[in-house]
Design a protein around this motif. Structure first.
Motif, PDB file in Angstrom:
ATOM      1  N   CYS A  55      -1.698   1.893  -0.134  1.00 41.05           N
ATOM      2  CA  CYS A  55      -2.557   2.155   1.036  1.00 41.05           C
ATOM      3  C   CYS A  55      -2.907   3.637   1.105  1.00 41.05           C
ATOM      4  O   CYS A  55      -4.034   4.013   1.422  1.00 41.05           O
ATOM      5  N   LEU A  56      -1.899   4.462   0.806  1.00 34.66           N
ATOM      6  CA  LEU A  56      -2.124   5.911   0.904  1.00 34.66           C
ATOM      7  C   LEU A  56      -3.079   6.398  -0.189  1.00 34.66           C
ATOM      8  O   LEU A  56      -3.789   7.380  -0.011  1.00 34.66           O
ATOM      9  N   GLU A  57      -3.073   5.699  -1.322  1.00 36.51           N
ATOM     10  CA  GLU A  57      -3.897   6.151  -2.452  1.00 36.51           C
ATOM     11  C   GLU A  57      -5.091   5.223  -2.674  1.00 36.51           C
ATOM     12  O   GLU A  57      -5.676   5.191  -3.756  1.00 36.51           O
ATOM     13  N   ALA A  58      -5.444   4.468  -1.640  1.00 39.76           N
ATOM     14  CA  ALA A  58      -6.469   3.432  -1.808  1.00 39.76           C
ATOM     15  C   ALA A  58      -7.798   4.016  -2.279  1.00 39.76           C
ATOM     16  O   ALA A  58      -8.510   3.395  -3.071  1.00 39.76           O
ATOM     17  N   ASP A  59      -8.142   5.206  -1.793  1.00 33.84           N
ATOM     18  CA  ASP A  59      -9.437   5.762  -2.207  1.00 33.84           C
ATOM     19  C   ASP A  59      -9.477   5.982  -3.711  1.00 33.84           C
ATOM     20  O   ASP A  59     -10.465   5.686  -4.376  1.00 33.84           O
ATOM     21  N   LYS A  60      -8.367   6.437  -4.259  1.00 33.15           N
ATOM     22  CA  LYS A  60      -8.346   6.689  -5.715  1.00 33.15           C
ATOM     23  C   LYS A  60      -8.346   5.362  -6.473  1.00 33.15           C
ATOM     24  O   LYS A  60      -9.026   5.193  -7.471  1.00 33.15           O
ATOM     25  N   ILE A  61      -7.547   4.411  -5.988  1.00 33.84           N
ATOM     26  CA  ILE A  61      -7.474   3.111  -6.681  1.00 33.84           C
ATOM     27  C   ILE A  61      -8.854   2.437  -6.689  1.00 33.84           C
ATOM     28  O   ILE A  61      -9.260   1.833  -7.684  1.00 33.84           O
ATOM     29  N   ALA A  62      -9.578   2.602  -5.587  1.00 33.77           N
ATOM     30  CA  ALA A  62     -10.890   1.947  -5.479  1.00 33.77           C
ATOM     31  C   ALA A  62     -11.920   2.546  -6.432  1.00 33.77           C
ATOM     32  O   ALA A  62     -12.996   1.981  -6.631  1.00 33.77           O
ATOM     33  N   GLU A  63     -11.603   3.678  -7.043  1.00 29.06           N
ATOM     34  CA  GLU A  63     -12.550   4.214  -8.029  1.00 29.06           C
ATOM     35  C   GLU A  63     -12.683   3.243  -9.198  1.00 29.06           C
ATOM     36  O   GLU A  63     -13.737   3.117  -9.807  1.00 29.06           O
ATOM     37  N   THR A  64     -11.581   2.551  -9.531  1.00 29.38           N
ATOM     38  CA  THR A  64     -11.661   1.573 -10.626  1.00 29.38           C
ATOM     39  C   THR A  64     -11.502   0.131 -10.161  1.00 29.38           C
ATOM     40  O   THR A  64     -11.858  -0.788 -10.902  1.00 29.38           O
ATOM     41  N   ALA A  65     -10.953  -0.084  -8.979  1.00 29.81           N
ATOM     42  CA  ALA A  65     -10.746  -1.470  -8.523  1.00 29.81           C
ATOM     43  C   ALA A  65     -11.985  -1.956  -7.786  1.00 29.81           C
ATOM     44  O   ALA A  65     -12.503  -1.258  -6.917  1.00 29.81           O
ATOM     45  N   GLU A  66     -12.420  -3.184  -8.126  1.00 29.60           N
ATOM     46  CA  GLU A  66     -13.641  -3.698  -7.492  1.00 29.60           C
ATOM     47  C   GLU A  66     -13.356  -4.493  -6.228  1.00 29.60           C
ATOM     48  O   GLU A  66     -14.254  -4.802  -5.469  1.00 29.60           O
ATOM     49  N   PHE A  67     -12.117  -4.887  -6.034  1.00 28.77           N
ATOM     50  CA  PHE A  67     -11.778  -5.527  -4.763  1.00 28.77           C
ATOM     51  C   PHE A  67     -10.323  -5.266  -4.402  1.00 28.77           C
ATOM     52  O   PHE A  67      -9.512  -4.925  -5.263  1.00 28.77           O
ATOM     53  N   PHE A  68     -10.047  -5.395  -3.111  1.00 28.83           N
ATOM     54  CA  PHE A  68      -8.687  -5.281  -2.581  1.00 28.83           C
ATOM     55  C   PHE A  68      -8.325  -6.610  -1.923  1.00 28.83           C
ATOM     56  O   PHE A  68      -9.148  -7.204  -1.220  1.00 28.83           O
ATOM     57  N   SER A  69      -7.085  -7.036  -2.133  1.00 28.42           N
ATOM     58  CA  SER A  69      -6.606  -8.177  -1.358  1.00 28.42           C
ATOM     59  C   SER A  69      -5.267  -7.778  -0.753  1.00 28.42           C
ATOM     60  O   SER A  69      -4.333  -7.414  -1.474  1.00 28.42           O
ATOM     61  N   PHE A  70      -5.207  -7.798   0.575  1.00 28.48           N
ATOM     62  CA  PHE A  70      -3.981  -7.345   1.231  1.00 28.48           C
ATOM     63  C   PHE A  70      -2.884  -8.389   1.097  1.00 28.48           C
ATOM     64  O   PHE A  70      -3.031  -9.520   1.561  1.00 28.48           O
ATOM     65  N   GLY A  71      -1.808  -7.993   0.430  1.00 18.51           N
ATOM     66  CA  GLY A  71      -0.638  -8.868   0.301  1.00 18.51           C
ATOM     67  C   GLY A  71       0.317  -8.480   1.419  1.00 18.51           C
ATOM     68  O   GLY A  71       1.241  -7.688   1.243  1.00 18.51           O
ATOM     69  N   THR A  72       0.056  -9.051   2.584  1.00 13.54           N
ATOM     70  CA  THR A  72       0.790  -8.577   3.763  1.00 13.54           C
ATOM     71  C   THR A  72       2.239  -9.061   3.809  1.00 13.54           C
ATOM     72  O   THR A  72       3.010  -8.589   4.630  1.00 13.54           O
ATOM     73  N   ASN A  73       2.598  -9.995   2.922  1.00 17.38           N
ATOM     74  CA  ASN A  73       4.016 -10.372   2.867  1.00 17.38           C
ATOM     75  C   ASN A  73       4.822  -9.196   2.330  1.00 17.38           C
ATOM     76  O   ASN A  73       5.779  -8.732   2.951  1.00 17.38           O
ATOM     77  N   ASP A  74       4.413  -8.722   1.154  1.00 20.14           N
ATOM     78  CA  ASP A  74       5.132  -7.581   0.582  1.00 20.14           C
ATOM     79  C   ASP A  74       4.866  -6.310   1.373  1.00 20.14           C
ATOM     80  O   ASP A  74       5.746  -5.456   1.491  1.00 20.14           O
ATOM     81  N   LEU A  75       3.668  -6.185   1.923  1.00 21.24           N
ATOM     82  CA  LEU A  75       3.367  -4.966   2.673  1.00 21.24           C
ATOM     83  C   LEU A  75       4.255  -4.882   3.929  1.00 21.24           C
ATOM     84  O   LEU A  75       4.723  -3.810   4.295  1.00 21.24           O
ATOM     85  N   THR A  76       4.519  -6.024   4.545  1.00 21.18           N
ATOM     86  CA  THR A  76       5.413  -6.027   5.707  1.00 21.18           C
ATOM     87  C   THR A  76       6.831  -5.697   5.264  1.00 21.18           C
ATOM     88  O   THR A  76       7.528  -4.889   5.874  1.00 21.18           O
ATOM     89  N   GLN A  77       7.223  -6.321   4.162  1.00 19.30           N
ATOM     90  CA  GLN A  77       8.567  -6.082   3.628  1.00 19.30           C
ATOM     91  C   GLN A  77       8.786  -4.614   3.317  1.00 19.30           C
ATOM     92  O   GLN A  77       9.804  -4.016   3.678  1.00 19.30           O
ATOM     93  N   THR A  78       7.796  -4.001   2.668  1.00 18.85           N
ATOM     94  CA  THR A  78       8.002  -2.628   2.209  1.00 18.85           C
ATOM     95  C   THR A  78       7.686  -1.603   3.291  1.00 18.85           C
ATOM     96  O   THR A  78       8.255  -0.516   3.290  1.00 18.85           O
ATOM     97  N   CYS A  79       6.798  -1.934   4.202  1.00 19.71           N
ATOM     98  CA  CYS A  79       6.486  -0.991   5.284  1.00 19.71           C
ATOM     99  C   CYS A  79       7.674  -0.910   6.249  1.00 19.71           C
ATOM    100  O   CYS A  79       8.093   0.156   6.658  1.00 19.71           O
ATOM    101  N   TYR A  80       8.216  -2.061   6.566  1.00 20.32           N
ATOM    102  CA  TYR A  80       9.317  -2.141   7.526  1.00 20.32           C
ATOM    103  C   TYR A  80      10.678  -1.931   6.869  1.00 20.32           C
ATOM    104  O   TYR A  80      11.672  -1.684   7.539  1.00 20.32           O
ATOM    105  N   GLY A  81      10.716  -2.113   5.518  1.00 16.01           N
ATOM    106  CA  GLY A  81      12.013  -2.139   4.869  1.00 16.01           C
ATOM    107  C   GLY A  81      12.803  -3.370   5.269  1.00 16.01           C
ATOM    108  O   GLY A  81      14.021  -3.326   5.427  1.00 16.01           O
ATOM    109  N   LEU A  82      12.072  -4.462   5.499  1.00 16.09           N
ATOM    110  CA  LEU A  82      12.700  -5.729   5.902  1.00 16.09           C
ATOM    111  C   LEU A  82      12.614  -6.680   4.721  1.00 16.09           C
ATOM    112  O   LEU A  82      11.527  -6.897   4.208  1.00 16.09           O
TER     113      LEU A  82
END
Ligand code: PEP
Ligand code: MG
Length: 862
Positions: free
Chosen positions: A732-759
């Motif tokens: 998320c923090l580096e999304a602008d750089k990743i989007a230089e080569t990535a043509e789409f984003f799909s939010f994997g909110t299961n892992d994002l919740t796990q890693t954001c919360y540390g849960l």
């Protein structure tokens, strides 16, 4: 009847001020009483013309039976005599008095009802009487003396209060207090009703449905709340008080001749026995629906031939009924399509997707009752709500069987797969609550006998005449559509969608801006998803394709190989299977977008455990069992979810991703050859668990290289998108750089919740419940997006991604993609689509429409 209301603000005041009232309230209540007195010509506390009142709860969202009400308030030893004289019926007066003492003592003084029931039982035994109606005025007076003694005894000598003013103030406080009783709290939690709303208290003149045979009381729905059919639907009891109907103690009679016939009842309908009053009620039905523009749930009383409406509220209904009613209201011009869309709770759609009994399946009928809430369910019999919860906790299916359910059973009703009662009607609390929860329910199955002490449910078989018995723990099946109960498991069929469902979905599709895709891997799931209206696949988890028997061995061989050649040999076996899988998905999706995610397994999910599993891999790979065991041990990780998974695997073992990319493109090529006139499939290839720009670039190069090779060898110019999951905070923090080569984003909110919360996704269940119960978290963040934390990261990523690539395609594929609140949040971020499990696609379509219409929290029908 005339009355006045103390509003919900006062309830908040009451709790904010330590159960106190503002000083101005006393004069306002006095004025309110005076107004009732002048309308009725009666006087509160007056021994000759006593005004009696009810003190009722009532909140902004209807919570049937969850809070308290006190009836017949204002009675004491002198006013009861006035009531007897006025009504000319001293039996009725003392009967009302004893009811009041019991109800007031229970609600206000907290004395359990069973003490009073036991006293009444003793009196009846001594008199050798069975029915309450057989008791005379003198009998009731004797009962009342014992009731009062019991109250004094339970209160250390403090007598039952005989000052009507004191009764009134205590009752008002008790009704406010009932907002916080445990069953109300549970109900609010299950229905997302905020605790700060509070209840109002209505003080209303009493009218009596139990003053003789020209009196009655009843409940009615302006349309059938089970099916939504436009017919007047309800029940009444002659010479009874309201609680007799809703408590399900006597079996009520139908309102209309038609429903009397449909219910095979022999008791006269109201249409026959009180034709004039019935006519008035029928007229009110139309007036109320027109005024409230919704189905009404009405309580009424007939006192000496005069009809009184006690309350009306929007009627609870099944999801199926809600759909039909909303669609028919639009056809009748009562509401607009947009209003219809706003009214349906997306989550409730799951109910109309419920299974029904396979009509061809064999079955052994135990008995039948009323079809109180649709759907079919099988499970082990339990006789208490607690047992239902225990069984559900062990992952087992329970059917809660009760003579009659009371609101205290709500947790068990929620935990059970279905509910069966032997007493009570379609409007009993049990039926209403089950319907609201979407649990199948058969109510009032009077031919069944429940013996709690022996743990037995029995009946004389309607088919053979034999006595059939089922014990606690044995399986039964209930059919909430027909009201039938069967011994054992009866197989079920998946539901077919009604035309109302299709109509509403059509309206939703016209309104919504978000697209809805499904998470699916197999031909079957993809087909189901399309049937429910999915507009593509948002997530194909390729590792799920390898769980099959026949594939898992090659997969294990590949994972356990410790040389590139070993891995390649195993991958060569997997490639054709993988290619066929993709052909199937592309065929089913016929031109709709398909996002395929390259392998993302925490490796432990695939490691062999048993000796026989290891032996099998040894046979297939030619590697010794000892060597395999050593390799398996070496691959063991302490934290597999944060370990060697996602694109980290692709970086370590590029041959794995190469095989998968090759399989995708070979599937595209094969379809291009077999269907030369169809558009070329443009797959969306997705890289999982990317945390940095460089990881993505390496993976993208790999995809591009394989695509170039296959374009050359096939002569078909392949087109494709390469994008990434956004499921780590760093991405998320580096999304602008990743989007230089990535043509789409799909939010994997299961892992994002796990890693954001540390849960931990896998372990947090053990304490999240406590967190939610204590209000530390508003809800489980794995169910509904934590908008402040995870949501903030998503916003950052969306903004960053669009900065580098304004047209970047964005979606969500975590479990939250099927959650209405999360979908509204995704709409606010301007995502292009949500992706969820096939059965939740309709929910997502409607939730997306509501997001587009900006439906507020309150607007939904509850
Ligand atoms: C996610 O993490 O949200 C996701 C969709 O991937 P998975 O659940 O497969 O980890
Ligand atoms: Mg993930």
């Amino acid at each position: 009847p005339p009355g006045f209301t103390l509003s919900t603000e006062l309830c908040r005041w009451y709790y904010d001020h330590d159960h106190g009232f503002p000083s101005s309230l006393e004069s306002e209540v006095t004025a309110g009483l005076a107004a009732i007195e002048s309308t009725t010509g009666m006087k509160f506390g007056d021994p000759t013309k006593p005004l009696l009142v009810s003190v009722r709860s009532g909140a902004r969202a209807s919570m049937p039976g969850m809070m308290d009400t006190v009836l017949n308030l204002g009675l004491n030893d002198s006013t009861v005599a006035g009531l007897a004289k006025l009504s000319g019926d001293s039996r009725f007066a003392f009967d009302s008095y004893r009811r009041f003492i019991q109800m007031y003592s229970n609600v206000v003084l907290g004395i359990a009802s069973h003490y009073f029931e036991e006293i009444l039982g003793r009196h009846k035994d001594a008199l050798d009487l069975v029915q309450d109606t057989e008791l005379t005025a003198d009998h009731w007076q004797a009962v009342i003396r014992d009731y009062k003694q019991e109250v004094a005894h339970r209160q250390n000598g403090l007598p039952f209060p005989d000052d009507p003013k004191e009764q009134l103030w205590q009752a008002i406080g008790a009704v406010f207090k009932s907002w916080m009783n445990p069953r109300a709290i549970t109900y609010r939690r299950l229905n997302d009703i905020p605790a700060e709303w509070g209840t109002a208290v209505t003080v209303q003149a009493m009218v009596f449905g139990n003053m003789g045979n020209d009196c009655a009381t009843g409940v009615a729905f302006t349309r059938n709340p089970s099916t939504g059919e436009n017919d007047f639907y309800g029940e009444y009891l002659v010479n009874a008080q309201g609680e007799d109907v809703v408590a399900g103690i006597r079996t009520p009679q139908s309102l209309t001749i038609a429903s009397k016939i449909a219910n095979h009842s022999t008791l006269p309908s109201m249409e026959e026995s009180m034709p004039q009053v019935y006519g008035e009620l029928l007229a009110l039905r139309t007036v109320l629906e027109k005024h409230f523009r919704d189905v009404q749930d009405i309580e009424f009383t007939v006192q000496k031939g005069k009809l009184y409406l006690l309350q009306t509220r929007n009627g609870k209904r099944t999801a199926q009924a809600a759909l039909r009613i909303a669609v028919e209201f639009v056809a009748e011009g009562v509401i607009t399509q947009e209003e219809a869309l706003k009214r349906i709770d997306p989550r409730s759609l799951e109910q109309s997707l419920h299974p029904r009994l396979d009509p061809k399946a064999a079955r052994l009928l135990l008995g039948s009752g009323l079809p109180a809430s649709p759907g079919a369910a099988s499970g082990k019999i339990v006789f208490t709500a607690d047992e239902a919860e225990t069984l559900a906790g062990r992952g087992e299916d329970a059917i809660l069987v009760r003579i009659e359910t009371s609101p205290e059973d709500i947790h068990g009703m929620h935990a059970a797969r279905g509910i069966l009662t032997t007493r009570g009607g379609m409007t009993s609390h049990a039926a209403v609550v089950a319907r609201g929860m979407g649990r199948p329910c058969v109510a009032g199955a009077g031919s069944l006998r429940v013996d709690y002490s022996k743990g037995i449910l029995s009946a004389v078989s309607p088919e053979t005449g034999q006595t059939l018995t089922v014990k606690s723990g044995e399986v039964i099946t209930i059919d909430g559509m027909s009201g039938q109960v069967f011994i054992g498991t009866v197989p079920t069929l998946q539901p077919e969608l009604s035309s109302d469902f299709a109509t509403l979905m059509g309206w939703a599709d016209r309104v919504r801006k978000l697209r809805v895709r499904a998470n699916a891997e197999t031909r079957l799931d993809a087909t189901t998803a399309r049937r429910f209206g999915a507009e593509g696949i948002g997530l194909c988890r390729t590792e799920h394709m390898f769980f099959d028997e026949g594939r898992i061995v090659s997969m294990r061989e590949m994972i356990l190989a410790d040389t590139t050649d070993g891995r390649r040999a195993a991958l060569a076996k997997l490639l054709p299977m993988q290619r066929d899988d993709f052909v199937a998905l592309f065929e089913v999706m016929a031109g709709l977008p398909v996002t395929i995610r390259l392998l993302d397994p925490p490796l432990h999910e695939f490691l062999p455990h048993s000796a026989s599993e290891i032996a099998e891999v040894a046979r297939a790979s030619g590697i010794s069992e000892a060597e395999l065991r050593a390799r398996s041990n070496a691959l063991h990780e302490s934290n597999p979810m944060l370990g060697h998974r996602g694109c980290r695997l692709g970086i370590s073992y590029p041959e794995i991703y190469e095989m998968q990319v090759r399989a995708i493109f070979e599937a595209v090529i094969s379809l291009a050859r077999s269907h030369p006139n169809a558009d070329l499939v443009i797959p969306e290839i997705m890289i999982p668990l990317v945390g940095s720009k460089r990881e993505f670039e390496i993976m993208r190069e790999l995809v591009d290289r394989v695509a170039a090779e296959l374009t050359t060898s096939s002569g078909i110019v392949l087109r494709y998108l390469v994008g990434t999951m956004i499921e780590l905070p760093r991405a998320c923090l580096e999304a602008d750089k990743i989007a230089e080569t990535a043509e789409f984003f799909s939010f994997g909110t299961n892992d994002l919740t796990q890693t954001c919360y540390g849960l931990s996704r896998d372990d947090a269940g053990s304490f999240l419940g406590t967190y939610v119960a204590r209000g530390i978290l508003p809800h489980d963040p794995f169910v509904s997006i934590d908008q402040d934390g995870v949501g903030a990261l998503m916003r950052l990523a969306a903004t960053g991604g669009r900065r580098s690539r304004p047209e970047i395609k964005m979606g969500i594929c975590g479990e939250h993609g099927g959650d209405p609140e999360s979908i509204a949040f995704c709409a606010s971020l301007g995502l292009d689509y949500v992706s969820c499990s096939p059965y939740r696609v309709p929910i997502a379509r409607l939730a997306a429409a509501q997001a587009a219409l900006a439906v507020g929290f309150d607007e939904r029908d509850r």
